[in-house]
Write a protein that holds these residues in place. Sequence first.
Motif, mmCIF file in Angstrom:
data_model
loop_
_atom_site.group_PDB
_atom_site.id
_atom_site.type_symbol
_atom_site.label_atom_id
_atom_site.label_comp_id
_atom_site.label_asym_id
_atom_site.label_seq_id
_atom_site.Cartn_x
_atom_site.Cartn_y
_atom_site.Cartn_z
ATOM 1 N N THR A 137 0.812 -1.213 0.000
ATOM 2 C CA THR A 137 0.000 0.000 0.000
ATOM 3 C C THR A 137 0.845 1.263 0.000
ATOM 4 O O THR A 137 0.562 2.221 -0.734
ATOM 5 C CB THR A 137 -0.926 0.013 1.234
ATOM 6 O OG1 THR A 137 -1.749 -1.162 1.202
ATOM 7 C CG2 THR A 137 -1.806 1.257 1.231
ATOM 8 N N VAL A 138 1.899 1.297 0.810
ATOM 9 C CA VAL A 138 2.618 2.554 1.036
ATOM 10 C C VAL A 138 3.958 2.635 0.334
ATOM 11 O O VAL A 138 4.521 3.728 0.222
ATOM 12 C CB VAL A 138 2.838 2.790 2.545
ATOM 13 C CG1 VAL A 138 1.523 2.806 3.290
ATOM 14 C CG2 VAL A 138 3.761 1.731 3.146
ATOM 15 N N LEU A 139 4.472 1.528 -0.164
ATOM 16 C CA LEU A 139 5.797 1.569 -0.768
ATOM 17 C C LEU A 139 5.720 1.316 -2.267
ATOM 18 O O LEU A 139 4.926 0.486 -2.721
ATOM 19 C CB LEU A 139 6.720 0.527 -0.123
ATOM 20 C CG LEU A 139 7.025 0.730 1.352
ATOM 21 C CD1 LEU A 139 7.914 -0.390 1.856
ATOM 22 C CD2 LEU A 139 7.689 2.072 1.587
ATOM 23 N N PRO A 140 6.537 2.011 -3.046
ATOM 24 C CA PRO A 140 6.582 1.741 -4.488
ATOM 25 C C PRO A 140 6.997 0.297 -4.730
ATOM 26 O O PRO A 140 7.962 -0.186 -4.133
ATOM 27 C CB PRO A 140 7.661 2.715 -4.995
ATOM 28 C CG PRO A 140 7.798 3.747 -3.924
ATOM 29 C CD PRO A 140 7.484 3.064 -2.641
ATOM 30 N N ARG A 141 6.285 -0.370 -5.605
ATOM 31 C CA ARG A 141 6.497 -1.814 -5.765
ATOM 32 C C ARG A 141 7.787 -2.143 -6.491
ATOM 33 O O ARG A 141 8.490 -3.084 -6.129
ATOM 34 C CB ARG A 141 5.303 -2.419 -6.518
ATOM 35 C CG ARG A 141 5.387 -3.930 -6.623
ATOM 36 C CD ARG A 141 4.123 -4.520 -7.191
ATOM 37 N NE ARG A 141 4.208 -5.965 -7.283
ATOM 38 C CZ ARG A 141 3.253 -6.732 -7.782
ATOM 39 N NH1 ARG A 141 2.135 -6.182 -8.220
ATOM 40 N NH2 ARG A 141 3.405 -8.031 -7.836
ATOM 41 N N ASP A 142 8.095 -1.385 -7.531
ATOM 42 C CA ASP A 142 9.253 -1.714 -8.360
ATOM 43 C C ASP A 142 10.333 -0.643 -8.309
ATOM 44 O O ASP A 142 11.218 -0.610 -9.157
ATOM 45 C CB ASP A 142 8.808 -1.919 -9.820
ATOM 46 C CG ASP A 142 7.799 -3.056 -9.951
ATOM 47 O OD1 ASP A 142 8.019 -4.088 -9.306
ATOM 48 O OD2 ASP A 142 6.824 -2.897 -10.700
ATOM 49 N N ALA A 143 10.238 0.260 -7.333
ATOM 50 C CA ALA A 143 11.211 1.358 -7.269
ATOM 51 C C ALA A 143 12.573 0.847 -6.831
ATOM 52 O O ALA A 143 12.706 -0.231 -6.237
ATOM 53 C CB ALA A 143 10.714 2.430 -6.300
ATOM 54 N N GLY A 144 13.595 1.638 -7.126
ATOM 55 C CA GLY A 144 14.954 1.290 -6.743
ATOM 56 C C GLY A 144 15.230 1.616 -5.289
ATOM 57 O O GLY A 144 14.330 1.969 -4.518
ATOM 58 N N ARG A 145 16.494 1.538 -4.935
ATOM 59 C CA ARG A 145 16.866 1.692 -3.531
ATOM 60 C C ARG A 145 16.594 3.094 -2.997
ATOM 61 O O ARG A 145 16.052 3.249 -1.914
ATOM 62 C CB ARG A 145 18.349 1.338 -3.358
ATOM 63 C CG ARG A 145 18.647 -0.139 -3.578
ATOM 64 C CD ARG A 145 20.098 -0.479 -3.279
ATOM 65 N NE ARG A 145 20.313 -1.924 -3.364
ATOM 66 C CZ ARG A 145 21.465 -2.522 -3.078
ATOM 67 N NH1 ARG A 145 22.516 -1.779 -2.721
ATOM 68 N NH2 ARG A 145 21.591 -3.838 -3.170
ATOM 69 N N LEU A 146 16.963 4.115 -3.752
ATOM 70 C CA LEU A 146 16.804 5.478 -3.244
ATOM 71 C C LEU A 146 15.342 5.812 -2.976
ATOM 72 O O LEU A 146 14.987 6.305 -1.904
ATOM 73 C CB LEU A 146 17.397 6.482 -4.235
ATOM 74 C CG LEU A 146 18.921 6.600 -4.280
ATOM 75 C CD1 LEU A 146 19.346 7.643 -5.301
ATOM 76 C CD2 LEU A 146 19.466 6.959 -2.910
#
Length: 605
Positions: free
Chosen positions: A82-91
């Motif tokens: 829900t709260v975190l980007p699913r495919d985003a990178g580390r930063l």
Amino acid sequence: MTAAQMMILGILALTMALFLWGRLRHDVVALSALMACVVTGLVPGAEAFAGFGHPAVITVACVLVLSQGLQNTGAVDALARTVLPRDAGRLVSIGAILALGAALSGFMNNVGAMALLMPVAVQLAKRLEMPAGQVLMPLAFGTILGGMTTLVGTPPNLIVSGFREGAGRGAFAMFDFAPIGVAVAVVGVLAITFIGWRIVPARKAAGASEFDAGAYMTEVRVGEKSKAIGLTLRAFEREVESSDAQVVALVRNDVRLLAPHGGRRIRGHDVLVLEADVEALAETLSVFDLTLEEDVKQAKDATPEDAEEEASEEAKSNDERDTVLREVAVLPASSIVGLSASDLHLRTRYGLNLLAVARAGQAPRARLRSVKLRSGDLLLMQGPAESLSEFIHDTGCVPLGARDLRLPSRRMAITATAIMGMAILLVTFGVLPAAASFALGVLASMLFRTVPPREVYTAIDWPVIVLLAALIPVAGAMQETGAAGVLAEFLVTEVARGQAVAALAVILITTMFLSDVMNNAATAAVMCPIALGIAGTLGVSPDSFLMAVAIGASCAFLTPIGHQNNTLILGPGGFRFGDYWRLGLPLEALVVAVSLPLLLIFWPL
């Protein structure tokens, strides 16, 4: 300086040296320091173990248990999606979880915010293929930074406000801390996001294992409200591609279709035969609201004998009905070779479910309950621990090395989240102290089975509890002997040389130092009278000095004992005592550089 003051400072210095040396376990060092204080008379023998009943210790233990409940039920996975980007990178991912942690900490106890997000951080680290500690330490520091933004964010702010009111100047308002606190938190979170996490030591969590049993074949039922309905098999596999799960067969109207065409659309009541590891299976069930076919069968296919056995099981104690997941290997001499789950009558004889089978080479082609077991098969079994032990003994199978296994339950996830939310709200609105509130949450977790009673004590990192409980009386001796006050006054008098701005900087830095080796609330209580006295001597407004104490007491980044959030990550992050300063020291320097000018602007001398 009195003899007692010299002794306690000497013991503290030796303790810090042993912590940094790192050859002895941190709980052994802490217990040694406590015993040294008892032998020298600095801590009365009758009060030596009072730390085990201290609210901070109870809070840490209870938070660990509630965190386990969020993990067990799959609530963590739902929150992360829900709260975190699913495919985003580390930063982006690290920045998102830090921002969320800091924001939550402003309006709830920052220990509660850390407890809520700690399992999410572990999941995030796994997705990013990072050591868990490189996300846990930034999160711990981010929640500490967020706590300084409001009156209720952290106990030191409340203590400082109380001293201001006692001095006849009225209590600080809810957002009086925000002008400086928000600025420091924003700068700190950005610094940790772009640079800080890179310098956190990469450690392996205590008890971590690299064991991998490979992929299991299991069956899941598509419910009427499943998000998978209408998707093609190809689209479904794309959605679960990151989890390395794949569809190997489809069962529709009791007809099994091997290697079904990717364009075939999924319908309600279909049975998907999946090949996946346990972690991928848990994620897939949670994302698409699927149900293990064995759970469906248990409800639909109960025979009169099953019902009688189930009634018998209901009569057993609650502890016996606590279900666990275990991986079991079938040996050549096992009596179940050549038999299926149906042949074995697993439910009626043992009260067990066979959830999945892993087989080297060719995957089983029959329905799961009809699969003829072979030597070398790995079985994922679910049921009471005693029944699993009985099954293993009777059949000649062997259990594999234990690892954390969990399958999501929407109902239990909602329950676990509600329990955590209730505990946090009780603390936030001052209904109950943090220790009592979280202890009530643990009780509710046991009653509602989000954490089975047998897991309550294993969820607690006992070396960390001993560390904290042993050092609380030591910190108390430092305060009782007056050593903390002598140290602070010496630094202000000798270093600041009577200059107001220099005295403000020394108060800030000294408070930071003391909060790293003492409880932050105790540090605030020690430093507030000194801050008021210095302001009176110099003839300046005490508000700036009190705010400096609030900031310094909230910024304990150098040790695992300065703040409960630092203590919480010690075991899960696999950290050593000396690991904290690598990120903590630059961060404390940044806090001083940002907050000191702002103190002079918003709370002028």
